[in-house]
Design an enzyme around this catalytic site. Structure first.
Site, PDB file in Angstrom:
ATOM      1  N   SER A  66       0.829  -1.208   0.000  1.00  0.00           N
ATOM      2  CA  SER A  66       0.000   0.000   0.000  1.00  0.00           C
ATOM      3  C   SER A  66       0.861   1.254   0.000  1.00  0.00           C
ATOM      4  O   SER A  66       0.357   2.364  -0.044  1.00  0.00           O
ATOM      5  CB  SER A  66      -0.928   0.011   1.219  1.00  0.00           C
ATOM      6  OG  SER A  66      -0.177  -0.090   2.408  1.00  0.00           O
TER       7      SER A  66
ATOM      8  N   THR B 253     -39.277  26.323 -10.739  1.00  0.00           N
ATOM      9  CA  THR B 253     -39.529  25.038 -10.077  1.00  0.00           C
ATOM     10  C   THR B 253     -39.847  24.084 -11.213  1.00  0.00           C
ATOM     11  O   THR B 253     -40.390  24.512 -12.240  1.00  0.00           O
ATOM     12  CB  THR B 253     -40.706  25.092  -9.086  1.00  0.00           C
ATOM     13  OG1 THR B 253     -41.900  25.366  -9.814  1.00  0.00           O
ATOM     14  CG2 THR B 253     -40.513  26.162  -8.017  1.00  0.00           C
ATOM     15  N   HIS B 254     -39.504  22.830 -11.051  1.00  0.00           N
ATOM     16  CA  HIS B 254     -39.629  21.847 -12.144  1.00  0.00           C
ATOM     17  C   HIS B 254     -38.873  22.354 -13.382  1.00  0.00           C
ATOM     18  O   HIS B 254     -39.212  21.996 -14.499  1.00  0.00           O
ATOM     19  CB  HIS B 254     -41.096  21.594 -12.535  1.00  0.00           C
ATOM     20  CG  HIS B 254     -41.966  21.159 -11.386  1.00  0.00           C
ATOM     21  ND1 HIS B 254     -42.373  19.857 -11.210  1.00  0.00           N
ATOM     22  CD2 HIS B 254     -42.502  21.862 -10.358  1.00  0.00           C
ATOM     23  CE1 HIS B 254     -43.131  19.776 -10.123  1.00  0.00           C
ATOM     24  NE2 HIS B 254     -43.224  20.988  -9.589  1.00  0.00           N
TER      25      HIS B 254
ATOM     26  N   SER C  54     -13.233  24.707 -28.409  1.00  0.00           N
ATOM     27  CA  SER C  54     -13.430  23.434 -29.097  1.00  0.00           C
ATOM     28  C   SER C  54     -12.332  23.282 -30.135  1.00  0.00           C
ATOM     29  O   SER C  54     -11.907  24.269 -30.756  1.00  0.00           O
ATOM     30  CB  SER C  54     -14.806  23.445 -29.770  1.00  0.00           C
ATOM     31  OG  SER C  54     -14.832  22.547 -30.856  1.00  0.00           O
TER      32      SER C  54
ATOM     33  N   LYS D 159     -17.106  28.027 -30.344  1.00  0.00           N
ATOM     34  CA  LYS D 159     -17.465  27.533 -29.014  1.00  0.00           C
ATOM     35  C   LYS D 159     -16.643  28.141 -27.875  1.00  0.00           C
ATOM     36  O   LYS D 159     -15.445  28.360 -27.990  1.00  0.00           O
ATOM     37  CB  LYS D 159     -17.299  26.001 -28.928  1.00  0.00           C
ATOM     38  CG  LYS D 159     -18.231  25.181 -29.745  1.00  0.00           C
ATOM     39  CD  LYS D 159     -19.650  24.993 -29.225  1.00  0.00           C
ATOM     40  CE  LYS D 159     -19.930  24.666 -27.818  1.00  0.00           C
ATOM     41  NZ  LYS D 159     -20.059  23.239 -27.578  1.00  0.00           N
TER      42      LYS D 159
END
Ligand SMILES: N/C(=N\CCC[C@H](N)C(=O)O)N[C@@H](CC(=O)O)C(=O)O
Length: 843
Positions: free
Chosen positions: A90, A222-223, A344, A350
């Site tokens: 380890s 909300t939602h 990008s 982008k």
């Protein structure tokens, strides 16, 4: 003692290892003032690694014989294969613990010297050697060797190379089992402080961002659909609230883990006169851990810590999701600076908000899962499986620190597009609710309405309690069912009940009230199980059982001591639930909030309405606490199933808690405890599902909360069932004293006591270990016990043995020797029983 101190100051002292001498052999080593007392000496100025033959050798692997004798030599004839070495090492990752390992060794050596177990000179050389090792590691000059397995043995072996004999005494009254968990606790404590500081930075960045954008109104969702207008400041502050609760969680976790395992040794404590309070103090712990078996076995502190990290990760994943969304052309609410964006390789236009996409919460959740799976069903005490706790822990901490840092940086490097937000604000009828409220004000609920509503609700509750209420699936949920029925019963006043209330804050109020009650139920059952375990312990006073590490016989322990390890674990579980309840006990309902809050016995009202409907931290905290309880119970389950087997034969469950086989007539199975072990996976499963559910959810209410309820209730019911059946099992088992006693001599459980005997005679612990290892090898070849070896046999290995050695041999003698705080010694365990009897008010 004084002569010893004086000789320490002599420049040509031949007992000083070469690396302590300066380049010029005539120059005196400048010893720090502190060398004459028992404080830590500071770094020795004149130490050089290049001039030291020993240090040079240690930093050049090729100068080492390939097969160095491992520290456990003695009874071993062969060295391990390369594959086993690769698989079990380890050091490649636990070397991260080196500072904490060295810190622990400094404290331990200082205590050993204070107690007269090593000399002041030994201590001085050990501490100086450790200083040098630390310096070399810091400078990248230390060679880590996989054949030395882990960080602990790398440092000890290197110290032995450097200073010789004194290093062989460092492991006196210590095992890697207590060493590794001490290191880990020290490491976690520091890691918590770092995370705490970064959470604060992010809070500051969010508040500053809010101040910079004073007055900006954004659509509240909300939602993820436009709902009501909100001030951006209010929205941002909801994150600040959640992060504040995360800080509270970190603080509770740190306080709970800040107890010192050192001195618990392998699992049973020691008979050597150590002072655990002294080491605990030196290392800044609150106190030594009370039970040595618990100390080396449990990793609940790691589980708690990375659960908190997971909750932080969930919060940050929401922030990430929101800012990525808000940065899109469709939303266009914010523009990140180039310094926190990437481009990008193919699309020239982008500009991507990569840091916030890369919030990496899944890694943090993944680490938690790994650790929960790792710990499930492990019998006490130390198992090598536990070595696998480190990489997930390290990764969780590193990832959280990175996410926090980058989120703070992002918050400091983007601009809200005021003009664009203002332009799109009118769409979506964000003012509709306010218009509703305007109308409501024209017909608020009167005292007469209230006098009809309350008895109406009482009647409905009664009918639900007696099962007479008809639940209608076409009326969506519990709240709509009740409201529809109330309208049927009392007409118009029922319609006013939803004034200044939404299902969103209502469901969260219901959920908090439900969780509060559920926590009380679980707490009570944890207490019952503690009582059952203590009573079981009292019933079996004096019974010695083999203590196991790696599931191999290790040292004798009192059964009482073993059972109390679980009582300790359950106590921390109770602590977690109490913290969780205190943190969640705030009222989500608005207007005249202090009145509602008081009526419902909440501590106070929640400060931020956005936080009210967005906050899922309390659910996550609750089911994380449940998962840790499940882990503890799974270990108890595994152990009792094992102990009931023919092979162990330690206990017999009564028929009332056993089941049979449909085909094998002889069978009697401990099913309840198997199912305790099994059902822990459900509890862990619910936690995983909820974490996955919550990941990346934008703020405010989302339907996901509906999904949470079933899982939460399953987690609670399962834990309650597991606790009840465990208590029942504890009340219905008999320990087979005769069988246990008969099998007790096997496995040389007294070997470590014999090594401690040699330490008392002045033999360095490593040498004692080797001598006893060789004595065990003789026993193995003759198929006999250590106590059957004659004095001549023992003296043929080392002349230091005397007639009094037989007072240390045999399991009963061995158990009688344990005397340290937290150990399995009868006196100490009796005190522990008294402590629990009084704490749990057992008559
Ligand atoms: N191997 C062992 N503990 C290793 C602890 C360190 C390990 N690298 C880890 O990270 O868990 N336990 C021995 C005792 C010891 O080596 O001190 C035992 O119980 O038999």
């Amino acid at each position: 003692m004084m002569t010893e101190m004086r000789s320490l100051l002599h420049p040509n002292d031949s007992s000083l290892p070469s690396f302590l001498l300066t380049r010029s052999s005539s120059a005196a080593v400048r010893l720090p003032q502190s060398a004459t007392n028992l404080r830590f000496p500071s770094q020795i100025q004149s130490m050089t690694s290049s001039s030291s033959a020993a240090a040079a050798a240690s930093s050049d692997r090729s100068l080492k014989p390939k097969e160095e004798k491992p520290l456990w030599g003695g009874r071993f004839e062969e060295s391990i294969t390369d594959a086993v070495e690769r698989f079990t090492e380890s050091v490649s990752f636990d070397k991260q613990l080196y500072k904490h390992d060295i810190m622990g060794s400094r404290a331990h050596a200082t205590m050993l010297a204070h107690q007269g177990l090593i000399t002041a000179n030994d201590r001085y050389q050990i501490l100086s050697g450790l200083d040098e090792i630390e310096r070399r590691i810091d400078a990248g000059e230390f060679i880590w060797r996989k054949d030395r397995e882990d960080v602990h043995m790398n440092i000890e072996a290197e110290l032995t190379n450097m200073i010789g004999e004194p290093a062989k005494k460092l492991h006196t009254a210590r095992s890697r089992n207590d060493q590794v968990t001490t290191d880990l606790r020290l490491w976690c404590r520091e890691a918590i402080d770092k995370i705490h500081a970064r959470v604060r930075h992010l809070q500051v960045a969010l508040v500053k961002l809010a101040l910079k954008n004073e007055g900006l109104i954004v659509p509240g969702y909300t939602h993820l659909q436009r709902a009501q207008p909100v001030l951006l400041q209010h929205h941002l502050l909801s994150y600040v609230e959640q992060l504040d609760q995360d800080i509270g969680r970190l603080i509770n976790c740190k306080d709970r883990m800040n107890f010192c395992p050192l001195g618990s040794c392998a699992l049973a404590g020691t008979g050597l006169p150590i002072d655990r309070f002294m080491t605990s103090n030196y290392l800044g712990f609150t106190a030594p851990m009370r039970n040595s078996i618990d100390a080396v076995s449990d990793r609940d502190f790691v589980l708690e810590f990375i659960s908190v990290n997971s909750i932080i990760a969930i919060h940050l994943s929401s922030l990430g999701e929101e800012w990525v969304l808000w940065g899109s052309k469709e939303f266009g609410f914010l523009t990140p600076n180039d310094s926190v964006s990437t481009g990008s390789s193919v699309m020239p236009q982008k500009k991507n908000p990569d840091p916030m996409e890369l919030e990496k919460s899944s890694r943090v959740i993944g680490s938690l899962m790994t650790l929960l799976v790792l710990c499930k069903g492990l019998p006490l005490a130390y198992n090598r499986d536990l070595q696998e706790d480190k990489e997930p822990l390290f990764d969780s901490v590193k990832t959280i620190l990175d996410i926090l840092e980058v989120s703070t940086e992002f918050a400091q490097n983007f601009t809200f597009n005021h003009a664009k937000i203002e332009k799109v604000l009118p769409s979506g009828h964000l003012d509709a609710t306010i218009l509703g409220d305007y109308l409501v004000k024209k017909g608020l609920m009167t005292a007469i309405d209230r006098d009809q509503t309350l008895p109406g609700l009482d009647g409905i509750e009664r009918r639900i309690d007696t099962g007479e209420f008809i639940w209608r699936k076409d009326t969506e949920d519990v709240r709509v069912n009740i409201e529809a029925e109330l309208t049927n019963m009392i007409g118009r006043p029922a319609n006013k009940l939803d004034t200044a209330r939404s299902r969103n804050d209502q469901v969260l109020t219901d959920l908090r009230l439900w969780c509060r009650e559920a926590i009380d139920k679980i707490r009570a059952r944890l207490g019952h199980l503690q009582v059952a375990l203590v009573k079981l312990a009292i019933k079996n006073e004096g019974l010695i059982v083999p203590g196991y590490t790696h599931l191999q016989r290790a040292q004798p322990v009192l059964l009482q001591h073993h059972l109390l390890a679980y009582v300790e674990q359950l106590d921390r579980d109770i602590g977690r639930l109490i913290n969780c309840k205190d943190r969640m006990n705030f009222c989500p309902l608005p207007i005249e909030m202090f009145m509602t809050s008081n009526d419902l016995e909440f501590t106070a009202s929640m400060r931020n309405s956005f936080d009210v409907v967005s906050n899922r931290g309390f659910v996550l905290e609750f089911i994380s606490a449940n998962s840790i309880i499940a882990i503890h119970l799974s270990r108890l389950g595994e152990e009792w199933v094992l102990w009931a087997s023919e092979e162990f034969g330690f206990l017999t469950p009564s028929d009332s808690v056993s089941t049979g086989s449909s085909i094998m007539p002889q069978k009697k199975n401990p099913d309840p405890m198997e199912l305790v072990r099994g059902k822990s996976s459900r509890v862990i499963g619910s936690l995983i599902t909820i974490l996955v559910l919550c990941k990346g959810l934008p703020q405010a209410y989302n339907c996901v909360l509906q999904e949470v309820k079933e899982l939460l209730s399953d987690s609670v019911n399962t834990i309650i069932g597991m606790l009840e059946v465990s208590s029942e099992f504890a009340q219905n088992i008999t320990f087979n004293h005769a069988k246990i006693e008969k099998a007790l001599p096997a496995g040389h459980l007294d070997a470590t006591t014999l090594a401690d005997y040699l330490v008392k005679k002045g033999v360095p612990f490593r040498t004692s270990h080797d001598i006893v290892g060789r004595s065990v090898a003789i026993c193995i070849s003759r198929n006999c016990q250590l106590s059957s070896l004659s004095l001549d046999d023992l003296r043929s290995i080392n002349p230091v043995f005397e007639e009094d050695v037989y007072e240390y041999l045999g399991v009963k003698n061995s158990i009688n020797k344990f005397s340290s705080y937290g150990s399995t010694g009868s006196d100490y365990v009796a005190k522990q029983i008294d402590f629990w009897v009084s704490k749990l008010q057992i008559d």
